[in-house]
Design an enzyme around this catalytic site. Structure first.
Site, PDB file in Angstrom:
ATOM      1  N   GLN A   1       2.420   8.251  -5.511  1.00  0.00           N
ATOM      2  CA  GLN A   1       3.471   7.378  -4.999  1.00  0.00           C
ATOM      3  C   GLN A   1       3.474   6.058  -5.759  1.00  0.00           C
ATOM      4  OE1 GLN A   1       2.226   7.359  -0.854  1.00  0.00           O
ATOM      5  NE2 GLN A   1       3.953   8.669  -0.323  1.00  0.00           N
TER       6      GLN A   1
ATOM      7  N   ARG B   1       0.842  -1.196   0.000  1.00  0.00           N
ATOM      8  CA  ARG B   1       0.000   0.000   0.000  1.00  0.00           C
ATOM      9  C   ARG B   1       0.872   1.239   0.000  1.00  0.00           C
ATOM     10  NH1 ARG B   1      -1.216   3.790   3.224  1.00  0.00           N
ATOM     11  NH2 ARG B   1      -0.188   2.824   4.984  1.00  0.00           N
ATOM     12  N   VAL B   2       0.451   2.233  -0.771  1.00  0.00           N
ATOM     13  CA  VAL B   2       1.022   3.569  -0.698  1.00  0.00           C
ATOM     14  C   VAL B   2      -0.127   4.532  -0.439  1.00  0.00           C
ATOM     15  CG1 VAL B   2       3.087   3.160  -2.090  1.00  0.00           C
ATOM     16  CG2 VAL B   2       0.968   3.835  -3.213  1.00  0.00           C
ATOM     17  N   SER B   3       0.203   5.712   0.077  1.00  0.00           N
ATOM     18  CA  SER B   3      -0.835   6.632   0.515  1.00  0.00           C
ATOM     19  C   SER B   3      -1.509   7.430  -0.589  1.00  0.00           C
ATOM     20  CB  SER B   3      -0.271   7.607   1.543  1.00  0.00           C
ATOM     21  OG  SER B   3       0.130   6.897   2.690  1.00  0.00           O
ATOM     22  N   SER B   4      -0.801   7.726  -1.665  1.00  0.00           N
ATOM     23  CA  SER B   4      -1.426   8.576  -2.676  1.00  0.00           C
ATOM     24  C   SER B   4      -1.117   8.077  -4.077  1.00  0.00           C
ATOM     25  CB  SER B   4      -0.948  10.018  -2.527  1.00  0.00           C
ATOM     26  OG  SER B   4       0.422  10.110  -2.842  1.00  0.00           O
TER      27      SER B   4
END
Length: 183
Positions: A14, A8-11
Site C-alpha cells: 500500500q 500509516r498503511v497496513s502493508s
C-alpha cells in the site's frame, strides 16, 4: 508550536502518499510514516511520533483508524497527548479535535464509551469463566493422558517394556511417557 503528522498503511504493497499530501496541506512540518498493521502493538514510528511531540504541538492524522486499534487505545493515546499539552486533530472528521471545546467534549464521550466497552468485555469474560467453572472446566486444554493411559504406561513399564515401545503402543511421544513415569 509545530504541527506533526502521522501516516500509516497496513502493508508494504500500500501507499500512504495521499495521507502525506493531506497532512502537508494541513500544515504538518514534521511527518512520521510507517507500513504496519494497526493491530501491531509494536509501531516504532508511532512511538517516535508520540515521544517527539511537545507542549503546544498538534498531532494530526487523516483518519482515526490510522492511529488507534480501538476506542480504548485511542483514549490512551489522547490522554498521553493531553498530559503533554499536545493537541490532536483528525482531518477527515473535524469533530475530533482536542484543540476546541467541542472536540474535547467528543473525546470525553469517546473515553466514556471506551471505559464502557472495557467494562462490558471484562463482565462477559468473568461470566464465561464462572460458567466454565460451574461446568467443571478449569481452563486450559483438556488432559490427553487419561488415568487409564497412565495406568497402562505404569503397567507396561513395570513389565520391563522400553519407553520407545510403550510410546508406540499407547500413541504418545517418548517424552510424554517419560513425564508420566517421572510423576
Amino acid at each position: 508550536m509545530a504541527i506533526v503528522g502521522y501516516a500509516r498503511v497496513s502493508s508494504a504493497g500500500q501507499d500512504h502518499a495521499t495521507q502525506i499530501e493531506k497532512l502537508k496541506a494541513a500544515g504538518a512540518t514534521k511527518l512520521f510514516e510507517e507500513k504496519r498493521s494497526g493491530t501491531d502493538k509494536a509501531r516504532p514510528e508511532l512511538a517516535k511520533c508520540l515521544d517527539y511531540v511537545r507542549e503546544g504541538d498538534t498531532l494530526i492524522i487523516t483518519k482515526l483508524d490510522r492511529l488507534a486499534r480501538s476506542a480504548a487505545h485511542l483514549h490512551e493515546i489522547v490522554e498521553g497527548l493531553n498530559a503533554k499539552g499536545v493537541g490532536f486533530k483528525v482531518l477527515d472528521d473535524p469533530s475530533l479535535d482536542t484543540t476546541t471545546r467541542t472536540g474535547r467534549l467528543v473525546f470525553g464521550i469517546l473515553a466514556s464509551i471506551a471505559e464502557f466497552e472495557t467494562a462490558l468485555r471484562r463482565e462477559r469474560q468473568m461470566e464465561g469463566i464462572a460458567k466454565a467453572k460451574a461446568e467443571g472446566r478449569t481452563g486450559g486444554r483438556p488432559a490427553t493422558v487419561t488415568p487409564e493411559i497412565r495406568a497402562e504406561i505404569a503397567r507396561r513399564s513395570g513389565e520391563g517394556e522400553s519407553i520407545r515401545k510403550i510410546a508406540a503402543q499407547v500413541g504418545f511421544s517418548k517424552a510424554t511417557v517419560q513425564k508420566v513415569l517421572a510423576n
